[in-house]
Structure formats: C-alpha cells, structure tokens
Scaffold this motif. Structure first.
Motif, PDB file in Angstrom:
ATOM      1  N   GLU A   6      19.800  72.113  -8.593  1.00 44.67           N
ATOM      2  CA  GLU A   6      19.635  72.256  -7.256  1.00 44.67           C
ATOM      3  C   GLU A   6      18.281  72.663  -6.864  1.00 44.67           C
ATOM      4  O   GLU A   6      17.991  72.941  -5.586  1.00 44.67           O
ATOM      5  CB  GLU A   6      20.863  73.507  -6.985  1.00 44.67           C
ATOM      6  N   SER A   8      24.273  71.741  -2.762  1.00 49.81           N
ATOM      7  CA  SER A   8      23.872  72.202  -4.213  1.00 49.81           C
ATOM      8  C   SER A   8      25.362  71.981  -5.085  1.00 49.81           C
ATOM      9  O   SER A   8      25.023  71.560  -6.170  1.00 49.81           O
ATOM     10  CB  SER A   8      23.446  73.737  -4.303  1.00 49.81           C
ATOM     11  N   ALA A   9      26.189  71.833  -4.279  1.00 50.19           N
ATOM     12  CA  ALA A   9      27.401  71.216  -4.916  1.00 50.19           C
ATOM     13  C   ALA A   9      27.376  70.078  -5.514  1.00 50.19           C
ATOM     14  O   ALA A   9      28.037  69.629  -6.603  1.00 50.19           O
ATOM     15  CB  ALA A   9      28.614  71.585  -4.125  1.00 50.19           C
ATOM     16  N   GLN A  50      21.591  83.755   4.902  1.00 50.13           N
ATOM     17  CA  GLN A  50      22.316  84.485   4.037  1.00 50.13           C
ATOM     18  C   GLN A  50      21.357  85.314   3.178  1.00 50.13           C
ATOM     19  O   GLN A  50      21.918  86.176   2.440  1.00 50.13           O
ATOM     20  CB  GLN A  50      23.123  83.527   3.215  1.00 50.13           C
ATOM     21  N   TRP A  51      20.056  84.995   3.081  1.00 47.29           N
ATOM     22  CA  TRP A  51      19.241  85.843   2.336  1.00 47.29           C
ATOM     23  C   TRP A  51      18.280  86.960   2.873  1.00 47.29           C
ATOM     24  O   TRP A  51      17.838  87.688   2.090  1.00 47.29           O
ATOM     25  CB  TRP A  51      18.170  85.012   1.815  1.00 47.29           C
ATOM     26  N   TRP A  60      22.524  74.251   2.425  1.00 49.80           N
ATOM     27  CA  TRP A  60      22.224  74.478   0.905  1.00 49.80           C
ATOM     28  C   TRP A  60      23.542  74.488   0.059  1.00 49.80           C
ATOM     29  O   TRP A  60      23.464  73.879  -1.028  1.00 49.80           O
ATOM     30  CB  TRP A  60      21.575  75.886   0.791  1.00 49.80           C
ATOM     31  N   SER A  61      24.505  75.126   0.610  1.00 50.73           N
ATOM     32  CA  SER A  61      25.695  75.196  -0.426  1.00 50.73           C
ATOM     33  C   SER A  61      26.447  73.913  -0.665  1.00 50.73           C
ATOM     34  O   SER A  61      26.570  73.501  -1.643  1.00 50.73           O
ATOM     35  CB  SER A  61      26.763  76.179   0.363  1.00 50.73           C
ATOM     36  N   PRO A  62      26.424  73.050   0.585  1.00 50.03           N
ATOM     37  CA  PRO A  62      27.263  71.765   0.225  1.00 50.03           C
ATOM     38  C   PRO A  62      26.351  70.914  -0.666  1.00 50.03           C
ATOM     39  O   PRO A  62      26.856  70.194  -1.275  1.00 50.03           O
ATOM     40  CB  PRO A  62      27.781  71.346   1.596  1.00 50.03           C
TER      41      PRO A  62
END
Length: 252
Positions: A61, A51-52, A102-103, A47-49
């Motif tokens: 995103e 969404s970046a 992470q959630w 998700w993080s990479p």
C-alpha cells in the motif's frame, strides 16, 4: 570590391537567476498548494478501498503514498526558489487537514517532512537543474521521507522488518512516478500553454518554440540557415548566377 553581406545572429541573453521570492511566486505557490490540498483530501478518502486492493502483498500500500507527495515537487519545479517545495506541500497539508482527514494534526507534520524530502534534493542541485532526473529524485526523496515516517511513527512501526522494507520501497517508487514524473510532465504541459510565462519554466519552453530549428541546425524546410546546402555546395540557382556575373562584378 565584393559587397559583403553580414548576417546578424540573434542570441537570447541568459538572465541571472533570482532566488528571492516575488509576489507572483507566493500567489501561484499558494494556488498550487490549495488545489493540491483538495486532491490530498480526496486521496485520503480513497486510501482505505485502494489499500485493500493491494493487501495481497504486505506493505504494497506504500504505492499510494505518492498521491500526497506531488504538491512539493510540482511547486518546486514551477517556482524554482528555495523553500517552494516545503511551502506548497505544507499548504496542501493544511488545506486537507482543515477540510477534514482521518489523520488530524499529524497531517501537517507529515507535510513538512515530505516537503523537506523534495526540497533537499532540489537544494543539492543548487536550484539550477530542473531536468527529468532531478524531478524523479525529488519525488523519490519525498517517498523516502514518508516511508520512514509511516514505518516509525504509526501503527506500521510494530510490524516486521520485511513489511517495512516493502512499504518504504513502494513509497519511493510511488514518489518517483506520481510525484516526480507526473509533476515534471505537468509543468511541461502548462509551459506549452503559456500559463507559466512569468516563470523560468515557461520562458524556457517559449525559447525552444521560437527557435524553429531541429538539433542539426536546419530549419523546418530542410535548407541550411546560410542559404547553402549543408555539404557546402552552392544552393539552387547560385551556380548559374555565378556563371553570368560580369568581370566588373568579380574583380577589384
């Protein structure tokens, strides 16, 4: 007298829809949920990479949301029973949560609401229509659910209306494509392999494969099933056969 030839037309009777869950339904839905949960967990890591990469447009995103929505649609299309979409989505959410996301616990809440987004659409069609359009709508319904959740109960809630609008629209598009279209294609592919032979989706594919006819009613060789040319003319050799018949064969 003429010797009459009777043609027997085999017709496959329609089996009544049974909406009660079977043991095999529970087992397969659980397997779908567990496998999807592992994918959910892996999607969370990406998700993080990812969404970046989409940060050039605020809210874009939301296009990644579909990676967490397909379990409900896939389960609903295969099991075809009330509650299947919610069940498979919740199982997937629980599995990904137990592996570690992470959630945390909110993953379960999101899974319930996302599953309901797809379930409501399937229920509106009375669990009787499983065409592509319904699958796309189910994916879109799940996308609406996650879009509203994310923009209301997460940090996105503090952002401006434009950001939220882009995010919700992106989530709906993602749900339609990743959860709706891909799940529908996956079911068709599995049905062709025979893996879904104990489900209505698999039996439908089997019936289509056994007909061996094209939509015009002709068989693959191009000859009409009755043995005559589609125009109504005698088939090859029939005209000559009629000419050689004796009077005793053609009179009463």
């Amino acid at each position: 007298m003429h010797a009459s030839t009777k043609r027997l037309t085999a017709s496959t009777p329609r089996t009544p829809r049974v909406l009660k869950w079977r043991v095999v339904d529970i087992v397969v839905a659980s397997v779908i949920g567990v496998a999807s949960g592992v994918i959910f967990w892996a999607w969370g890591l990406a998700w993080s990479p990812l969404s970046a990469l989409l940060a050039f447009t605020p809210g874009l995103e939301g296009l990644l949301a579909g990676g967490w929505l397909f379990a409900g649609v896939l389960g609903g299309l295969i099991i075809r029973k009330p509650g299947a979409a919610v069940y498979t989505e919740v199982v997937a959410a629980v599995v990904s949560m137990l592996i570690g996301t992470q959630w945390g616990f909110s993953t379960l809440i999101w899974g319930i609401i996302e599953g309901l987004g797809a379930e409501i659409v399937l229920a509106l069609f009375l669990y009787a229509n499983w065409r592509l359009g319904v699958a796309l709508l189910a994916g879109a319904g799940a996308g609406v659910a996650v879009g509203l959740l994310d923009t209301t109960f997460t940090s996105y809630a503090a952002l401006d209306v434009g950001y939220k609008a882009v995010y919700i629209v992106s989530a709906v598009v993602s749900g339609t494509v990743l959860a709706g279209l891909l799940s529908w294609l996956a079911v068709r592919g599995l049905a062709r392999t025979g893996a879904l032979s104990r489900f209505a989706a698999g039996r439908e594919a089997s019936r289509v494969g056994q007909t061996g006819q094209n939509p015009s009613g002709q068989n693959p060789s191009g000859q009409h099933p009755s043995g005559q040319d589609p125009s109504g003319q005698d088939g090859p050799g029939e005209s000559a056969l009629r000419q050689t018949e004796t009077p005793s064969q053609t009179t009463r």
